[in-house]
Design an enzyme around this catalytic site. Structure first.
Site, PDB file in Angstrom:
ATOM      1  CD  GLU A 100     147.281  95.209 -14.905  1.00 32.72           C
ATOM      2  OE1 GLU A 100     146.542  94.280 -14.567  1.00 32.72           O
ATOM      3  OE2 GLU A 100     148.514  95.229 -14.658  1.00 32.72           O
ATOM      4  CD  GLU A 156     150.925  90.896 -16.693  1.00 29.48           C
ATOM      5  OE1 GLU A 156     151.584  90.202 -15.889  1.00 29.48           O
ATOM      6  OE2 GLU A 156     150.841  92.131 -16.601  1.00 29.48           O
TER       7      GLU A 156
END
Length: 542
Positions: free
Chosen positions: A261, A160
């Site tokens: 995730e 990210e």
């Protein structure tokens, strides 16, 4: 008899693989396979305590290596294995630690590892990105350590990092890290290990992100795409959760895609999770496109995403652990054999530069080259004084680059045009010396031009190594090109941390619940240069 370091590492690697119970994982097209040709789906759990947990991160950027704690692994590995777990994701490991005990326990339990290459204080910072020697050494050290174990699938070069449209420039530096990590594996490891990226789910840039990391020369592109996605909450459907949109988007993707995730904890917290999305993930509706996923996370902490409550040497499973266990053990995804699988998907086209996406796919930042940087520094006629502290670098970069932008072209980069200075990957001391020397030359070696209020001095001992003269000439030629393309972009900074040098930013790759940590000195570098570039003409140089 003299034994080389390379021979020792090779011997350890072969020894580790020879005693391993698990066969390596390989990639073909958009799917993973065991080495024997059977398709492999990731049924994973994120396994690392975060800042809220004992031994987690601190404001100094320290962290607890989950694979270096044998007692914890003895406690936790059986719990994960009982839930059908065949892979874990770790976010930061210490490459100098001993991981053999935990890796053996994981191997015997049938569990593979995917590990992030960065750690909190040595990572690509999204707000001031760089890809430099310090980071390169960190990434390759992790590869060296983990390549000993056949139950390592691969690595994430970032997590990210570009997380919205304001910091897409950081992706250029992460993809450079992918390129160089892949090349290092190719040259130093005798089996396949993949290098991928874990992206967040930002609607404005998610398609550009996926295309950028997959496009172009495949030696520079990701081996797999990890998606951090929390769209399915409570009771839902493949269509209602938005999963169908992801299936439609990635059905033509050329490398494996999986959830790096997942596990939404809305509306009832961790223990309210029912994991309907786990059942969907391994159903026929999704397995043509996705290769499984990794649930966030093992440890129950303040963020309330845990499966297990840990206290000292004891671990107590929660209700949502039981839900996950039941759904994973019930999953029977359809498989295809490696030999009969004929991949047809092609790499994506690189995205255009737009207001939401600032990175060209034409070129990436340079590969860190320590010998070139050292050779350059040794040839300088003006260098920082030995007593100048790193905390002062930011002001000095600002003074030079604000008053003479051309002097800084060699350490800068322009992600939109793909033009980078040759020394964008050097450490901050080397970069500072370079810009001071360039300023000194541009001032025609005026006696006062290498002083900077006593913080620099002429280097009478400057001597270029003749063995690298050709490389220096090539670098200077590239820097002349960069001077016309990078004006007004970039700054100097502190190595491999939040102070970037040579471009438009620098990024911190951390899991959702982990925080980035910037030192005051690091922040001062970036902030000072940004200000100085705007008002440099009014600053006093000599």
């Amino acid at each position: 008899m003299v034994t080389s370091k390379a021979a020792i590492v090779a011997g350890l690697t072969l020894a580790g693989q020879a005693s391993a119970a698990l066969q390596p994982i390989v990639m073909k097209g958009s799917k993973f396979f065991y080495e024997n040709g059977t398709q492999f789906y990731i049924k994973g759990i994120a396994y690392q305590q975060d800042a809220a947990g004992a031994g987690g991160e601190t404001t100094t950027g320290t962290f607890k290596d989950p694979l270096a704690d044998e007692a914890a692994c003895k406690r936790d590995v059986p719990i994960m294995a009982a839930a059908g777990t065949n892979a874990i994701r770790t976010y930061a490991i210490d490459p100098t630690a001993d991981h053999s005990a935990c890796m053996k326990l994981l191997d015997e339990a049938g569990i593979y590892v995917i590990s992030d290459l960065s750690e909190p204080s040595t990572s690509i910072n999204r707000d001031d990105p760089r890809w430099d020697i310090t980071l390169y050494k960190r990434y390759t050290a992790v590869i060296d350590e983990m390549s000993k174990y056949s139950n390592v699938i691969g690595f994430f070069a970032g997590n990210e990092v570009s997380n919205n449209a304001t910091n897409t420039d950081a992706s250029a530096y992460v993809k450079a890290a992918v390129r160089d990590s892949k090349n290092y594996i190719k040259n130093n490891v005798k089996r396949w290990m993949g290098v991928g990226y874990a992206a967040n789910d930002d609607a404005k840039i998610r398609s550009e992100m996926a295309h950028f990391f997959n496009c172009g020369n495949q030696s520079e592109a990701i081996d797999f795409w990890g998606y951090n996605i929390y769209e399915w909450c409570g009771h839902n459907t493949i269509k209602g959760s938005g999963y169908q949109d992801q299936i439609d988007f990635f059905k033509n993707y050329s490398v494996p895609v999986f959830f790096a995730e997942y596990g939404c904890n809305i509306p009832d917290g961790a223990d309210g999770r029912i994991f309907e999305e786990t059942t969907a993930l391994y159903s026929d509706a999704m397995t043509d496109v996705f290769s499984g996923g990794i649930v966030y996370m093992y440890f129950e902490e303040d963020n309330d995403y845990g499966l297990v409550k840990v206290s000292g040497n004891s671990a107590k499973t929660m209700k949502n652990y039981d839900k996950l266990k039941a759904n994973v053990l019930a999953a029977k995804p359809k498989t295809v054999e490696l030999d009969s699988y004929k991949p047809a998907n092609e790499p994506a086209e690189c995205p255009d530069v737009t207001s939401n996406w600032q990175v060209t796919g034409d070129a990436l930042p340079p590969t860190p080259n320590e010998s070139l940087c050292e050779c350059m520094y040794n040839s300088l006629t003006c260098v920082p004084s030995k007593d100048v502290k790193p905390t002062a670098y930011g002001e000095l970069f600002g003074v030079v680059c604000g008053n003479d932008p051309a002097a800084c072209a060699g350490i800068q980069g322009n992600v939109s045009t793909g033009v980078y200075g040759s020394y964008a990957m050097c450490n901050s001391l080397q970069q500072l010396g370079y810009v001071m020397d360039q300023y000194y030359k541009n001032q025609k070696y005026a006696s006062t031009a290498c002083d900077f209020n006593g913080q620099a001095s002429a280097n009478g001992a400057a001597k270029a190594d003749p063995t690298c003269s050709a490389a220096l000439k090539s670098a200077e030629a590239a820097n002349k090109v960069a001077a016309t393309a990078t004006a007004g972009h970039g700054n100097g900074g502190v190595d491999g941390s939040s102070g970037g040098a040579a471009a438009t930013s620098s990024s911190f790759a951390a899991p959702v619940a982990m925080k980035s940590f910037f030192t005051v000195a690091d922040m001062a570098v970036g902030m000072y240069v940004v200000i100085a570039m705007g008002v440099g003409a009014g600053m006093v140089m000599l």
